[in-house]
Design a protein around this motif. Structure first.
Motif, PDB file in Angstrom:
ATOM      1  N   TYR A 172       0.830  -1.205   0.000  1.00 25.90           N
ATOM      2  CA  TYR A 172       0.000   0.000   0.000  1.00 25.90           C
ATOM      3  C   TYR A 172       0.865   1.256   0.000  1.00 25.90           C
ATOM      4  O   TYR A 172       0.492   2.275  -0.607  1.00 25.90           O
ATOM      5  CB  TYR A 172      -0.926  -0.007   1.217  1.00 25.90           C
ATOM      6  CG  TYR A 172      -1.921  -1.141   1.203  1.00 25.90           C
ATOM      7  CD1 TYR A 172      -3.044  -1.103   0.382  1.00 25.90           C
ATOM      8  CD2 TYR A 172      -1.740  -2.258   2.015  1.00 25.90           C
ATOM      9  CE1 TYR A 172      -3.955  -2.134   0.369  1.00 25.90           C
ATOM     10  CE2 TYR A 172      -2.645  -3.301   2.008  1.00 25.90           C
ATOM     11  CZ  TYR A 172      -3.752  -3.236   1.183  1.00 25.90           C
ATOM     12  OH  TYR A 172      -4.652  -4.272   1.172  1.00 25.90           O
ATOM     13  N   GLU A 173       2.001   1.216   0.660  1.00 30.35           N
ATOM     14  CA  GLU A 173       2.896   2.369   0.657  1.00 30.35           C
ATOM     15  C   GLU A 173       3.438   2.634  -0.741  1.00 30.35           C
ATOM     16  O   GLU A 173       3.537   3.796  -1.176  1.00 30.35           O
ATOM     17  CB  GLU A 173       4.047   2.119   1.629  1.00 30.35           C
ATOM     18  CG  GLU A 173       3.608   2.027   3.082  1.00 30.35           C
ATOM     19  CD  GLU A 173       4.742   1.632   4.008  1.00 30.35           C
ATOM     20  OE1 GLU A 173       5.878   1.465   3.496  1.00 30.35           O
ATOM     21  OE2 GLU A 173       4.503   1.479   5.220  1.00 30.35           O
ATOM     22  N   ALA A 174       3.774   1.561  -1.455  1.00 29.61           N
ATOM     23  CA  ALA A 174       4.256   1.730  -2.823  1.00 29.61           C
ATOM     24  C   ALA A 174       3.148   2.274  -3.728  1.00 29.61           C
ATOM     25  O   ALA A 174       3.414   3.099  -4.618  1.00 29.61           O
ATOM     26  CB  ALA A 174       4.767   0.393  -3.362  1.00 29.61           C
ATOM     27  N   ALA A 175       1.912   1.838  -3.492  1.00 32.55           N
ATOM     28  CA  ALA A 175       0.797   2.327  -4.299  1.00 32.55           C
ATOM     29  C   ALA A 175       0.534   3.809  -4.033  1.00 32.55           C
ATOM     30  O   ALA A 175       0.198   4.567  -4.956  1.00 32.55           O
ATOM     31  CB  ALA A 175      -0.458   1.508  -3.992  1.00 32.55           C
ATOM     32  N   GLU A 176       0.705   4.230  -2.797  1.00 35.34           N
ATOM     33  CA  GLU A 176       0.525   5.644  -2.476  1.00 35.34           C
ATOM     34  C   GLU A 176       1.595   6.506  -3.146  1.00 35.34           C
ATOM     35  O   GLU A 176       1.322   7.622  -3.610  1.00 35.34           O
ATOM     36  CB  GLU A 176       0.554   5.842  -0.963  1.00 35.34           C
ATOM     37  CG  GLU A 176      -0.685   5.297  -0.249  1.00 35.34           C
ATOM     38  CD  GLU A 176      -0.613   5.521   1.252  1.00 35.34           C
ATOM     39  OE1 GLU A 176       0.406   6.116   1.689  1.00 35.34           O
ATOM     40  OE2 GLU A 176      -1.547   5.107   1.955  1.00 35.34           O
ATOM     41  N   VAL A 177       2.810   6.006  -3.193  1.00 35.39           N
ATOM     42  CA  VAL A 177       3.880   6.736  -3.870  1.00 35.39           C
ATOM     43  C   VAL A 177       3.567   6.903  -5.350  1.00 35.39           C
ATOM     44  O   VAL A 177       3.835   7.959  -5.956  1.00 35.39           O
ATOM     45  CB  VAL A 177       5.227   6.016  -3.672  1.00 35.39           C
ATOM     46  CG1 VAL A 177       6.319   6.650  -4.528  1.00 35.39           C
ATOM     47  CG2 VAL A 177       5.632   6.034  -2.209  1.00 35.39           C
ATOM     48  N   ASP A 178       2.973   5.880  -5.951  1.00 35.60           N
ATOM     49  CA  ASP A 178       2.614   5.939  -7.367  1.00 35.60           C
ATOM     50  C   ASP A 178       1.306   6.668  -7.618  1.00 35.60           C
ATOM     51  O   ASP A 178       0.863   6.762  -8.773  1.00 35.60           O
ATOM     52  CB  ASP A 178       2.509   4.518  -7.941  1.00 35.60           C
ATOM     53  CG  ASP A 178       3.861   3.819  -7.967  1.00 35.60           C
ATOM     54  OD1 ASP A 178       4.880   4.534  -7.963  1.00 35.60           O
ATOM     55  OD2 ASP A 178       3.892   2.575  -7.980  1.00 35.60           O
ATOM     56  N   GLY A 179       0.660   7.171  -6.545  1.00 34.71           N
ATOM     57  CA  GLY A 179      -0.575   7.920  -6.711  1.00 34.71           C
ATOM     58  C   GLY A 179      -1.802   7.052  -6.888  1.00 34.71           C
ATOM     59  O   GLY A 179      -2.782   7.485  -7.532  1.00 34.71           O
ATOM     60  N   GLY A 180      -1.812   5.850  -6.344  1.00 31.00           N
ATOM     61  CA  GLY A 180      -2.955   4.959  -6.477  1.00 31.00           C
ATOM     62  C   GLY A 180      -4.130   5.416  -5.630  1.00 31.00           C
ATOM     63  O   GLY A 180      -3.971   5.866  -4.500  1.00 31.00           O
ATOM     64  N   THR A 181      -5.329   5.311  -6.184  1.00 34.71           N
ATOM     65  CA  THR A 181      -6.545   5.668  -5.463  1.00 34.71           C
ATOM     66  C   THR A 181      -6.976   4.508  -4.575  1.00 34.71           C
ATOM     67  O   THR A 181      -6.527   3.370  -4.762  1.00 34.71           O
ATOM     68  CB  THR A 181      -7.668   6.008  -6.453  1.00 34.71           C
ATOM     69  OG1 THR A 181      -7.983   4.832  -7.225  1.00 34.71           O
ATOM     70  CG2 THR A 181      -7.245   7.125  -7.393  1.00 34.71           C
ATOM     71  N   PRO A 182      -7.850   4.754  -3.580  1.00 36.48           N
ATOM     72  CA  PRO A 182      -8.335   3.647  -2.740  1.00 36.48           C
ATOM     73  C   PRO A 182      -8.985   2.526  -3.538  1.00 36.48           C
ATOM     74  O   PRO A 182      -8.832   1.344  -3.197  1.00 36.48           O
ATOM     75  CB  PRO A 182      -9.342   4.335  -1.811  1.00 36.48           C
ATOM     76  CG  PRO A 182      -8.858   5.742  -1.728  1.00 36.48           C
ATOM     77  CD  PRO A 182      -8.307   6.055  -3.093  1.00 36.48           C
ATOM     78  N   LEU A 183      -9.716   2.875  -4.590  1.00 38.66           N
ATOM     79  CA  LEU A 183     -10.349   1.842  -5.420  1.00 38.66           C
ATOM     80  C   LEU A 183      -9.307   1.016  -6.149  1.00 38.66           C
ATOM     81  O   LEU A 183      -9.433  -0.209  -6.254  1.00 38.66           O
ATOM     82  CB  LEU A 183     -11.308   2.502  -6.412  1.00 38.66           C
ATOM     83  CG  LEU A 183     -12.403   1.611  -7.001  1.00 38.66           C
ATOM     84  CD1 LEU A 183     -13.297   1.055  -5.897  1.00 38.66           C
ATOM     85  CD2 LEU A 183     -13.228   2.367  -8.033  1.00 38.66           C
TER      86      LEU A 183
ATOM     87  N   ARG B 248      -6.268  -3.839  -7.086  1.00 32.47           N
ATOM     88  CA  ARG B 248      -4.934  -4.240  -7.536  1.00 32.47           C
ATOM     89  C   ARG B 248      -4.119  -4.915  -6.441  1.00 32.47           C
ATOM     90  O   ARG B 248      -3.183  -5.661  -6.740  1.00 32.47           O
ATOM     91  CB  ARG B 248      -4.177  -3.015  -8.059  1.00 32.47           C
ATOM     92  CG  ARG B 248      -4.827  -2.317  -9.249  1.00 32.47           C
ATOM     93  CD  ARG B 248      -4.765  -3.167 -10.495  1.00 32.47           C
ATOM     94  NE  ARG B 248      -5.373  -2.496 -11.627  1.00 32.47           N
ATOM     95  CZ  ARG B 248      -4.730  -1.658 -12.442  1.00 32.47           C
ATOM     96  NH1 ARG B 248      -3.455  -1.376 -12.216  1.00 32.47           N
ATOM     97  NH2 ARG B 248      -5.354  -1.104 -13.455  1.00 32.47           N
ATOM     98  N   ILE B 249      -4.451  -4.649  -5.171  1.00 35.82           N
ATOM     99  CA  ILE B 249      -3.657  -5.202  -4.072  1.00 35.82           C
ATOM    100  C   ILE B 249      -4.514  -6.076  -3.161  1.00 35.82           C
ATOM    101  O   ILE B 249      -4.248  -7.271  -2.995  1.00 35.82           O
ATOM    102  CB  ILE B 249      -2.998  -4.066  -3.253  1.00 35.82           C
ATOM    103  CG1 ILE B 249      -2.073  -3.243  -4.133  1.00 35.82           C
ATOM    104  CG2 ILE B 249      -2.228  -4.653  -2.079  1.00 35.82           C
ATOM    105  CD1 ILE B 249      -1.472  -2.030  -3.430  1.00 35.82           C
ATOM    106  N   THR B 250      -5.562  -5.471  -2.571  1.00 30.01           N
ATOM    107  CA  THR B 250      -6.336  -6.182  -1.553  1.00 30.01           C
ATOM    108  C   THR B 250      -7.003  -7.424  -2.112  1.00 30.01           C
ATOM    109  O   THR B 250      -6.861  -8.523  -1.549  1.00 30.01           O
ATOM    110  CB  THR B 250      -7.391  -5.241  -0.946  1.00 30.01           C
ATOM    111  OG1 THR B 250      -6.749  -4.080  -0.443  1.00 30.01           O
ATOM    112  CG2 THR B 250      -8.146  -5.943   0.165  1.00 30.01           C
ATOM    113  N   LEU B 251      -7.746  -7.263  -3.194  1.00 29.24           N
ATOM    114  CA  LEU B 251      -8.504  -8.395  -3.731  1.00 29.24           C
ATOM    115  C   LEU B 251      -7.607  -9.525  -4.227  1.00 29.24           C
ATOM    116  O   LEU B 251      -7.845 -10.692  -3.888  1.00 29.24           O
ATOM    117  CB  LEU B 251      -9.441  -7.898  -4.837  1.00 29.24           C
ATOM    118  CG  LEU B 251     -10.702  -8.727  -5.080  1.00 29.24           C
ATOM    119  CD1 LEU B 251     -11.529  -8.824  -3.805  1.00 29.24           C
ATOM    120  CD2 LEU B 251     -11.536  -8.110  -6.197  1.00 29.24           C
ATOM    121  N   PRO B 252      -6.557  -9.252  -5.019  1.00 24.10           N
ATOM    122  CA  PRO B 252      -5.684 -10.366  -5.431  1.00 24.10           C
ATOM    123  C   PRO B 252      -4.994 -11.067  -4.265  1.00 24.10           C
ATOM    124  O   PRO B 252      -4.868 -12.297  -4.259  1.00 24.10           O
ATOM    125  CB  PRO B 252      -4.660  -9.686  -6.350  1.00 24.10           C
ATOM    126  CG  PRO B 252      -5.341  -8.466  -6.840  1.00 24.10           C
ATOM    127  CD  PRO B 252      -6.190  -8.005  -5.703  1.00 24.10           C
TER     128      PRO B 252
END
Length: 317
Positions: free
Chosen positions: A211-222, A227-231
């Motif tokens: 999740y930290e890497a996704a935040e750095v890349d500008g990922g939205t909660p959805l 992309r992360i939680t469900l898989p």
């Protein structure tokens, strides 16, 4: 004698070989094995007496005509032929059960996942919330809760009273074939606690670095969820789906207590129909055949789910 004396003189510290030394170790090993089997014997006896033997006997009864009073009379495939060709109630119960499992299972799993996502963000008093939300799963399958649910959706129940208090007319929820089955679906979804606990454990095991890497890349909660939680949660979803599908097909108490299979067989679940054949009509041979058909259906669905998991379940590493 002279050769033996010479060997003992040359190697005075060499221990003498005892030809019976190997035989002395066997009794100890045999005792350990016997003790192991002794401790396993209750489980082995219980499995044989209460699982394997009843299953094999019910398989035999499925090929007989047995009314619980006389001796079973061999009938061959007559029960199965009657079931598939001359029993419209069988097909009706099958339709109701498939509809119930196909709606109640996704409803429970989706609701359990949503609650688990909310609890995963809660830090304070999460143990209390988790316990309170798990309680319906403990008491949800009991007769008392089914009676309470029947009163809740009765003509003079709390649901109709609430509707009338806001100016809406009440409805015969349990007497209408179009709504009776939905009362059972809602009850099944209300018992989401066990699935929620498993989902919550899976969420807690997802590394936060993703999740930290996704935040750095500008990922939205959805995007994080899909992309992360469900898989990362798919192995837990697989387990919950299999368990809930089995429970959905084996549901009995709500239909037996709340609606008794009515109205006009709209809530006649498969296990309730099997119960009627066995303990109301005393046709144990036919009921045994129904049980083995359901076992085959559950086995097929479980195998399909396991086979499909190769395409949608992702394991870390």
């Amino acid at each position: 004698m002279q050769q033996t004396h010479t060997e003992e003189t040359q190697f005075p510290n060499t221990p003498k070989r005892n030809p019976s030394s190997k035989k002395q170790k066997k009794p100890v090993k045999d005792v350990d094995n016997k003790m192991g089997y002794l401790f396993l014997s209750p489980f082995i006896f219980g499995t044989i007496a209460f699982m394997l033997f009843p299953m094999m006997y019910s398989l035999y009864l499925s090929f007989t005509d047995f009314n619980l009073v006389g001796s079973p009379q061999w009938a061959g495939l007559a029960n199965y032929k009657e079931m598939f060709t001359n029993d419209p109630v069988f097909w009706e119960s099958m339709r109701v059960t498939f509809f119930y499992a196909g709606t109640a299972v996704p409803f429970r799993l989706i609701f359990a996942l949503l609650i688990a996502l909310v609890l995963n963000r809660v830090v304070e008093m999460v143990g209390i919330y988790r316990t309170l939300l798990y309680l319906p799963s403990i008491v949800g399958g009991s007769i008392g809760v089914s009676i309470m649910w029947r009163q809740l959706f009765g003509n003079d129940g709390a649901i109709n009273s609430m509707l009338e208090s806001i100016g809406l007319s009440g409805h015969s929820w349990l007497g209408d074939p179009n709504t009776a089955i939905w009362t059972l679906v809602i009850l099944y979804g209300w018992q989401f606690g066990s699935s929620m606990i498993i989902f919550l454990a899976g969420l807690r095991n997802i590394p936060g670095i993703y999740y930290e890497a996704a935040e750095v890349d500008g990922g939205t909660p959805l995007q994080k969820f899909f992309r992360i939680t469900l898989p990362m949660l798919t192995p837990v979803i697989l387990f919950n789906v299999i368990m809930q599908v089995i429970h959905g097909f084996m549901a009995f108490t709500p239909a037996f207590i709340i609606t008794e299979g009515g109205p006009v067989n709209s809530t006649l679940l498969y296990v309730l129909y099997m119960y009627r054949q066995a303990f109301q009509f005393f046709d144990m041979g036919y009921a045994s055949a129904l049980a083995w058909v359901m076992l085959l259906i559950i086995g097929i669905f479980t195998a399909i789910i396991f086979k499909s998991s190769d395409y949608w379940v992702h394991y870390d590493g």
